[in-house]
Motif scaffolding. Sequence first.
Motif, PDB file in Angstrom:
ATOM      1  N   ASP A  48       0.858  -1.196   0.000  1.00 50.05           N
ATOM      2  CA  ASP A  48       0.000   0.000   0.000  1.00 50.05           C
ATOM      3  C   ASP A  48       0.886   1.235   0.000  1.00 50.05           C
ATOM      4  OD1 ASP A  48      -2.383  -1.406   0.097  1.00 50.05           O
ATOM      5  OD2 ASP A  48      -2.341  -1.548   2.292  1.00 50.05           O
ATOM      6  N   LEU A  49       0.664   2.140  -0.978  1.00 49.17           N
ATOM      7  CA  LEU A  49       1.409   3.396  -1.050  1.00 49.17           C
ATOM      8  C   LEU A  49       0.559   4.499  -0.432  1.00 49.17           C
ATOM      9  CD1 LEU A  49       3.752   5.166  -2.054  1.00 49.17           C
ATOM     10  CD2 LEU A  49       2.558   5.316  -4.262  1.00 49.17           C
ATOM     11  N   LYS A  50       1.134   5.185   0.580  1.00 49.21           N
ATOM     12  CA  LYS A  50       0.388   6.242   1.257  1.00 49.21           C
ATOM     13  C   LYS A  50       0.389   7.527   0.417  1.00 49.21           C
ATOM     14  CE  LYS A  50       0.897   4.468   5.932  1.00 49.21           C
ATOM     15  NZ  LYS A  50       1.289   4.756   7.334  1.00 49.21           N
ATOM     16  N   ASN A  51      -0.422   8.491   0.865  1.00 54.60           N
ATOM     17  CA  ASN A  51      -0.599   9.733   0.107  1.00 54.60           C
ATOM     18  C   ASN A  51       0.678  10.530  -0.052  1.00 54.60           C
ATOM     19  OD1 ASN A  51      -3.300   9.200  -0.278  1.00 54.60           O
ATOM     20  ND2 ASN A  51      -3.951  10.331   1.547  1.00 54.60           N
ATOM     21  N   ASP A  52       1.638  10.353   0.871  1.00 52.50           N
ATOM     22  CA  ASP A  52       2.880  11.133   0.748  1.00 52.50           C
ATOM     23  C   ASP A  52       3.759  10.630  -0.380  1.00 52.50           C
ATOM     24  OD1 ASP A  52       3.929   8.760   1.725  1.00 52.50           O
ATOM     25  OD2 ASP A  52       4.538   9.589   3.662  1.00 52.50           O
ATOM     26  N   ASP A  63       3.436   0.568   3.008  1.00 47.22           N
ATOM     27  CA  ASP A  63       3.083  -0.475   3.976  1.00 47.22           C
ATOM     28  C   ASP A  63       3.160  -1.817   3.264  1.00 47.22           C
ATOM     29  OD1 ASP A  63       2.684   1.217   6.104  1.00 47.22           O
ATOM     30  OD2 ASP A  63       0.540   1.515   5.652  1.00 47.22           O
ATOM     31  N   LEU A  64       3.944  -2.758   3.854  1.00 49.10           N
ATOM     32  CA  LEU A  64       4.199  -4.058   3.228  1.00 49.10           C
ATOM     33  C   LEU A  64       3.616  -5.166   4.093  1.00 49.10           C
ATOM     34  CD1 LEU A  64       7.998  -3.421   2.486  1.00 49.10           C
ATOM     35  CD2 LEU A  64       6.028  -2.759   1.072  1.00 49.10           C
ATOM     36  N   GLN A  65       2.982  -6.135   3.450  1.00 53.79           N
ATOM     37  CA  GLN A  65       2.431  -7.303   4.139  1.00 53.79           C
ATOM     38  C   GLN A  65       3.050  -8.570   3.564  1.00 53.79           C
ATOM     39  OE1 GLN A  65       0.266  -6.881   6.696  1.00 53.79           O
ATOM     40  NE2 GLN A  65       0.339  -4.645   6.362  1.00 53.79           N
ATOM     41  N   ARG A  66       3.259  -9.546   4.462  1.00 53.76           N
ATOM     42  CA  ARG A  66       3.805 -10.861   4.070  1.00 53.76           C
ATOM     43  C   ARG A  66       5.096 -10.671   3.254  1.00 53.76           C
ATOM     44  NH1 ARG A  66      -1.397 -10.874   2.815  1.00 53.76           N
ATOM     45  NH2 ARG A  66      -1.094 -11.124   0.556  1.00 53.76           N
ATOM     46  N   VAL A  67       6.122 -10.148   3.963  1.00 55.85           N
ATOM     47  CA  VAL A  67       7.399  -9.836   3.317  1.00 55.85           C
ATOM     48  C   VAL A  67       8.324 -11.046   3.413  1.00 55.85           C
ATOM     49  CG1 VAL A  67       9.362  -8.255   3.282  1.00 55.85           C
ATOM     50  CG2 VAL A  67       7.110  -7.430   4.030  1.00 55.85           C
ATOM     51  N   TYR A  68       8.948 -11.406   2.282  1.00 56.80           N
ATOM     52  CA  TYR A  68       9.917 -12.507   2.306  1.00 56.80           C
ATOM     53  C   TYR A  68      10.995 -12.262   1.251  1.00 56.80           C
ATOM     54  CZ  TYR A  68       7.164 -14.304  -1.670  1.00 56.80           C
ATOM     55  OH  TYR A  68       6.506 -14.439  -2.863  1.00 56.80           O
ATOM     56  N   ASN A  69      12.146 -12.953   1.451  1.00 60.45           N
ATOM     57  CA  ASN A  69      13.319 -12.763   0.583  1.00 60.45           C
ATOM     58  C   ASN A  69      13.745 -11.291   0.528  1.00 60.45           C
ATOM     59  OD1 ASN A  69      13.360 -15.485  -0.007  1.00 60.45           O
ATOM     60  ND2 ASN A  69      12.169 -15.269  -1.889  1.00 60.45           N
ATOM     61  N   GLY A  70      13.606 -10.604   1.678  1.00 59.91           N
ATOM     62  CA  GLY A  70      13.975  -9.201   1.721  1.00 59.91           C
ATOM     63  C   GLY A  70      15.481  -9.026   1.897  1.00 59.91           C
ATOM     64  N   VAL A  71      16.043  -8.000   1.264  1.00 64.26           N
ATOM     65  CA  VAL A  71      17.460  -7.668   1.398  1.00 64.26           C
ATOM     66  C   VAL A  71      17.585  -6.155   1.453  1.00 64.26           C
ATOM     67  CG1 VAL A  71      19.780  -7.863   0.437  1.00 64.26           C
ATOM     68  CG2 VAL A  71      18.113  -9.684   0.017  1.00 64.26           C
ATOM     69  N   ILE A  72      18.358  -5.656   2.414  1.00 63.30           N
ATOM     70  CA  ILE A  72      18.674  -4.238   2.448  1.00 63.30           C
ATOM     71  C   ILE A  72      20.184  -4.089   2.401  1.00 63.30           C
ATOM     72  CG2 ILE A  72      18.619  -4.078   4.980  1.00 63.30           C
ATOM     73  CD1 ILE A  72      17.403  -1.226   4.514  1.00 63.30           C
ATOM     74  N   ALA A 117       5.653  -4.688   7.452  1.00 65.59           N
ATOM     75  CA  ALA A 117       6.736  -3.714   7.600  1.00 65.59           C
ATOM     76  C   ALA A 117       6.333  -2.409   6.934  1.00 65.59           C
ATOM     77  CB  ALA A 117       8.022  -4.250   6.982  1.00 65.59           C
ATOM     78  N   THR A 118       7.089  -1.340   7.261  1.00 64.52           N
ATOM     79  CA  THR A 118       6.892  -0.033   6.634  1.00 64.52           C
ATOM     80  C   THR A 118       8.226   0.456   6.086  1.00 64.52           C
ATOM     81  OG1 THR A 118       5.087   0.544   8.143  1.00 64.52           O
ATOM     82  CG2 THR A 118       6.189   2.348   7.002  1.00 64.52           C
ATOM     83  N   TRP A 119       8.216   0.884   4.823  1.00 64.50           N
ATOM     84  CA  TRP A 119       9.431   1.403   4.188  1.00 64.50           C
ATOM     85  C   TRP A 119       9.238   2.880   3.898  1.00 64.50           C
ATOM     86  CZ3 TRP A 119      14.335   1.172   3.363  1.00 64.50           C
ATOM     87  CH2 TRP A 119      14.923   1.833   2.278  1.00 64.50           C
ATOM     88  N   ASP A 120      10.197   3.703   4.457  1.00 63.04           N
ATOM     89  CA  ASP A 120      10.177   5.142   4.202  1.00 63.04           C
ATOM     90  C   ASP A 120      11.240   5.424   3.148  1.00 63.04           C
ATOM     91  OD1 ASP A 120      10.573   7.912   4.230  1.00 63.04           O
ATOM     92  OD2 ASP A 120      10.058   8.070   6.359  1.00 63.04           O
ATOM     93  N   ALA A 121      10.800   5.718   1.922  1.00 63.54           N
ATOM     94  CA  ALA A 121      11.732   5.888   0.803  1.00 63.54           C
ATOM     95  C   ALA A 121      12.561   7.162   0.934  1.00 63.54           C
ATOM     96  CB  ALA A 121      10.955   5.893  -0.510  1.00 63.54           C
TER      97      ALA A 121
END
Length: 422
Positions: free
Chosen positions: A7-11, A16-25, A39-43
């Motif tokens: 889900d992308l917020k208005n900003d 907002d991310l649901q059921r996250v897997y194989n994530g890499v930062i 999880a929540t990702w602030d770009a």
Amino acid sequence: AHVGELDLKNDQSTFDLQRVYNGVIYSDQGKIDFNADSATWDANALRLMVNSGANVANKDFNLAVPSFTIDQRSGALNIPKEIHGRFFGGQISANKFLYNMNSGNGTVGRSTWIGKPKLQDETGQGTPTKWTFLSNGGTFSKAGIEVWHDAMATDGEVIVQGKTIERNEKTDVITATGDCLYFSKKTDMACDKVVVYRKDKRAVLSGNVRMLVKPKDEMERQLKPDKGEIPAFKPVLPEQVTATTSLAPGETQQDKDEDDEVRSGKTTRKYPAVILCQQVEYWYAKGNRHAIITGKPQASQQLTGARWRKVWATKGTYDGEKDLIRLIGTDNKPDVIMKNSINDELHAQWFEFSSQEGNDDWNGYGMSGSVMSDNSEDGTGNPPATTPSTTPKTPSPLPTPVKNPPASTAAKQQSRPQTKPD
């Protein structure tokens, strides 16, 4: 990351991310793999926030955590709550974890770690041993330095405690400082500092070293990590110590037997002994076990009732392969002094005896002193008219070491057999 829902917020910068897997930062120096329920990702801030059940991992750890945040710019991983899982070669449970994936430095809170660290291996066989490591927190770095605070480590056979325990991964040197305690089934020790050089299989205990050698019948008891296990022992000079018991005309056969124990080498392992010195340097590799004891060592052994044995020396050596202990004076002076509660006093340039059970052999060189006779057998029932000198004249050097000599070379003659003094 792969996500089940986004889900992308208005900003237009918060996801907002649901059921996250194989994530890499990624960062410039490293990366973190992760999975999360949500999880929540602030770009804009390049910041990941996980507030539900998750997993984070890299080459050094793989942890199940309730929540965490990662700042991609600084490389900081912050886990403020409990962690469980693989951690630097073992399994950990801790109440928090901070890590920087750029620098490789981090801290951990109050924790329990179980694994096979490169700690002291007294057997010298090099077989990895499972250790349980408890601490109030610790730090570690990419440079390979680990520091654990208010720490205790045990493998079930020994317990090591210290205000701090530091390990250098590159040199494999372990240093414990501050109220250091070491407990084993045979010996308990307390000192200010312990350094273990594992490549050399050498340990150095220094600063107010106090050692309790347990009696034989207590050597296999359950370990008790308690300072009370090691009796207090204040250093005293030989001239400050005088006999506290004497043979009385009305003593019983039991009294005589207990007095005889004071002179008997067969009772060395029967009673606990406390040793005080400044440093013990111990090589523990199998086939090369030996130690050098320095800092004017002295030892005390409490027997039945008020009976005791004490010894002073300038230096001591221990041969673990031959089970031999040697007490040495200063520059061939008779500085090795042995006293007991029945007024025996012996001086020697050096004195050597076996630590083997049942072995009463001993050697001495340059010996002098006095051994008190048994009042009940001297025909008077009174103590001898004179007492042994605390500073006997140094005898002329003997051509060869004395092996099992009479216990006294002074004018007095003992009236009952002399066995090995302690």
